[in-house]
Write an enzyme that holds these catalytic residues in place. Structure first.
Site, PDB file in Angstrom:
ATOM      1  N   ARG A 123     -45.652 -14.202 100.730  1.00  0.00           N
ATOM      2  CA  ARG A 123     -45.614 -13.783  99.320  1.00  0.00           C
ATOM      3  C   ARG A 123     -47.042 -13.553  98.832  1.00  0.00           C
ATOM      4  NH1 ARG A 123     -45.459 -17.652  96.151  1.00  0.00           N
ATOM      5  NH2 ARG A 123     -43.595 -18.691  96.937  1.00  0.00           N
TER       6      ARG A 123
ATOM      7  N   TYR B 272     -42.252   8.146  82.110  1.00  0.00           N
ATOM      8  CA  TYR B 272     -41.101   7.896  82.979  1.00  0.00           C
ATOM      9  C   TYR B 272     -40.070   7.030  82.232  1.00  0.00           C
ATOM     10  CZ  TYR B 272     -38.610   5.855  86.942  1.00  0.00           C
ATOM     11  OH  TYR B 272     -37.646   5.428  87.816  1.00  0.00           O
TER      12      TYR B 272
ATOM     13  N   ASP C 187     -50.900   6.228  85.090  1.00  0.00           N
ATOM     14  CA  ASP C 187     -49.858   6.344  86.104  1.00  0.00           C
ATOM     15  C   ASP C 187     -50.093   7.675  86.819  1.00  0.00           C
ATOM     16  OD1 ASP C 187     -47.516   6.867  87.522  1.00  0.00           O
ATOM     17  OD2 ASP C 187     -46.233   5.843  86.072  1.00  0.00           O
TER      18      ASP C 187
ATOM     19  N   LYS D 143     -42.643   7.557  95.608  1.00  0.00           N
ATOM     20  CA  LYS D 143     -42.654   9.008  95.471  1.00  0.00           C
ATOM     21  C   LYS D 143     -43.601   9.618  96.518  1.00  0.00           C
ATOM     22  CE  LYS D 143     -40.106   7.649  92.085  1.00  0.00           C
ATOM     23  NZ  LYS D 143     -40.579   7.398  90.732  1.00  0.00           N
TER      24      LYS D 143
HETATM   25  C1  PLP Z   1     -40.534   6.365  89.789  1.00  0.00           C
HETATM   26  C2  PLP Z   1     -41.627   6.205  88.835  1.00  0.00           C
HETATM   27  C3  PLP Z   1     -42.003   4.930  88.385  1.00  0.00           C
HETATM   28  C4  PLP Z   1     -41.257   3.680  88.777  1.00  0.00           C
HETATM   29  O1  PLP Z   1     -41.446   3.319  90.094  1.00  0.00           O
HETATM   30  P1  PLP Z   1     -40.342   2.572  91.013  1.00  0.00           P
HETATM   31  O2  PLP Z   1     -40.988   2.547  92.337  1.00  0.00           O
HETATM   32  O3  PLP Z   1     -39.097   3.404  90.959  1.00  0.00           O
HETATM   33  O4  PLP Z   1     -40.129   1.228  90.425  1.00  0.00           O
HETATM   34  C5  PLP Z   1     -43.078   4.853  87.523  1.00  0.00           C
HETATM   35  N1  PLP Z   1     -43.751   5.948  87.110  1.00  0.00           N
HETATM   36  C6  PLP Z   1     -43.402   7.190  87.518  1.00  0.00           C
HETATM   37  C7  PLP Z   1     -44.184   8.365  87.031  1.00  0.00           C
HETATM   38  C8  PLP Z   1     -42.338   7.361  88.386  1.00  0.00           C
HETATM   39  O5  PLP Z   1     -41.992   8.597  88.767  1.00  0.00           O
END
Ligand code: PLP
Length: 383
Positions: free
Chosen positions: A51, A103, A175, A200
């Site tokens: 962890r 998001y 982000d 992604k």
């Molecule tokens: C998918 C996404 C998230 C969230 O991430 P997860 O891995 O699904 O928890 C946050 N920001 C953006 C821009 C995303 O496309």
């Protein structure tokens, strides 16, 4: 060669990807272990429980830090768990100024989980004057930026907003999921922290969930690491290993996504059944000139409005074949989504209308298949 001297396409393969010291295995092993033998109480080789740390995850963190030219990287079980840890790390009562088109999951996290701990204000951060006004009036501790936004692909001027953030002593978070470090480097543009959903583009093969944070701020990194160790959203060694495998092709994948996306965007722009196409690489995009300056490419995400209403968009979504109707983005395969009812379902209708997320809005994650096949698939569905 020193890691820092390598070019991007070399870093993705070699940093953290060194052969195993003990066996010479070219591909690093998956350390599928929860614990580590100690020679004497508290005496270990730097690892005591997975962890806290795991050698496979350490390799991935090293790789990610180098890609954003950051000192520290932290990998977590998902993008949202990472954002939760960051929200936990801020003092109770913090004020967070946030891009208004984030998001859907981030919006839900901020407004339904952390709304009692912090104050959030959502504004159009593409309007730099408005950002400065709110830095004075709202007096935030932090600014949370997503650029390009999801799904409207609005571009915030990172250089200008980060200068303002420094001037008003506001911590800036970006982000960077949509661009990946290949096309955009927020730390270079002045941001304090970069976050990613590795689910992604970074992993790129739609087979894991993961989050990552990169920063040069040691005290913030230490705080978030301590929280991740205390709360526990760690990524499994196998998933970290899959990301290490996927990330090797990040540079060529991003080039291929963009090449296809430009062709698809141009095709859609001339189609008589399409009302409007939103793609940062098109001259018609309202922030095209900022996009050209702060990004080294325009990515693989396209949004467009189909002429007509729910009947027309539903028919289109049912008819595309190569584009799978699915949540998520950034994988090698093309996906199509309907933000109103899918990724942004949790956003109140009134806000969606204000943002322009209507029933005729369709979002594409353009994959790296042959572009002629992708366009033929769209053509068939549209006719
Ligand atoms: C998918 C996404 C998230 C969230 O991430 P997860 O891995 O699904 O928890 C946050 N920001 C953006 C821009 C995303 O496309």
């Amino acid at each position: 060669m020193k890691d820092a001297d390598m070019k991007f396409a070399t870093k993705v393969i070699h940093v953290g990807g060194e052969p195993d010291k003990e066996t010479g295995a070219l591909m690093p092993p998956i350390f599928q272990t929860s614990t580590y033998a100690q020679s004497s109480p508290g005496k270990n080789k730097g690892y005591e429980y997975s962890r806290s740390h795991n050698p496979t995850r350490t390799r991935l963190e090293k790789n990610l830090a180098s890609l954003e030219d950051a000192k520290y990287a932290l990998v977590t079980a998902s993008g949202l768990s990472l954002m939760s840890l960051i929200m936990h790390s801020l003092p109770t009562g913090s004020k967070i100024l946030c891009s208004d088109d984030v998001y859907g999951g981030a919006y839900r996290l901020f407004t339904t989980v952390f709304n009692e701990k912090h104050h959030f204000k959502f504004i159009d951060t593409t309007d730099t004057k408005l950002v400065e006004k709110e830095m004075k009036d709202f007096s935030p501790n932090c600014i949370w930026l997503e650029t390009p936004t999801n799904p409207m692909l609005k571009i915030t001027n990172l250089l200008k907003v980060c200068v303002l953030a420094k001037k008003y002593k506001v911590k800036s978070f970006v982000d960077n999921t949509f661009m990946s470090p290949y096309f955009q480097k927020p730390l270079e543009l002045g941001a304090d922290v970069v976050v990613h959903s590795m689910t992604k583009y970074i992993n790129g093969h739609s087979d894991i969930i993961g989050g990552a944070m990169m920063t040069n701020n040691k005290s913030l990194y230490d705080k978030v690491w301590t929280l991740q160790n205390s709360i526990g959203p760690t990524q499994s060694p196998f998933d970290s290993w899959l990301v290490l495998r996927g990330i090797k092709t990040l540079a060529i994948r991003m080039e291929a996504h963009q090449k296809n996306a430009i062709k698809v965007a141009k095709y859609l722009e001339t189609h008589k059944k399409i009302e409007k196409v939103i793609y940062p690489g098109l001259k018609s995009h309202p922030q095209h000139s900022i996009a050209k300056k702060q990004m080294s490419g325009f990515g693989g995400m396209i949004s467009f409005f189909i002429k007509g209403g729910s009947k027309e968009s539903k028919r289109f979504l049912e008819r595309v074949k190569l584009f799978s109707l699915a949540e998520s983005l950034g994988g090698v395969e093309s996906l199509v989504g309907h933000p109103e009812t899918m990724s942004h379902a949790s956003i109140p209708k009134k806000i969606k209308t204000e943002l322009g997320i209507t029933t005729s809005l369709i979002r594409l994650s353009v994959g790296i298949e042959d572009s002629d096949d992708l366009i033929a698939d769209l053509e068939k569905a549209l006719s």
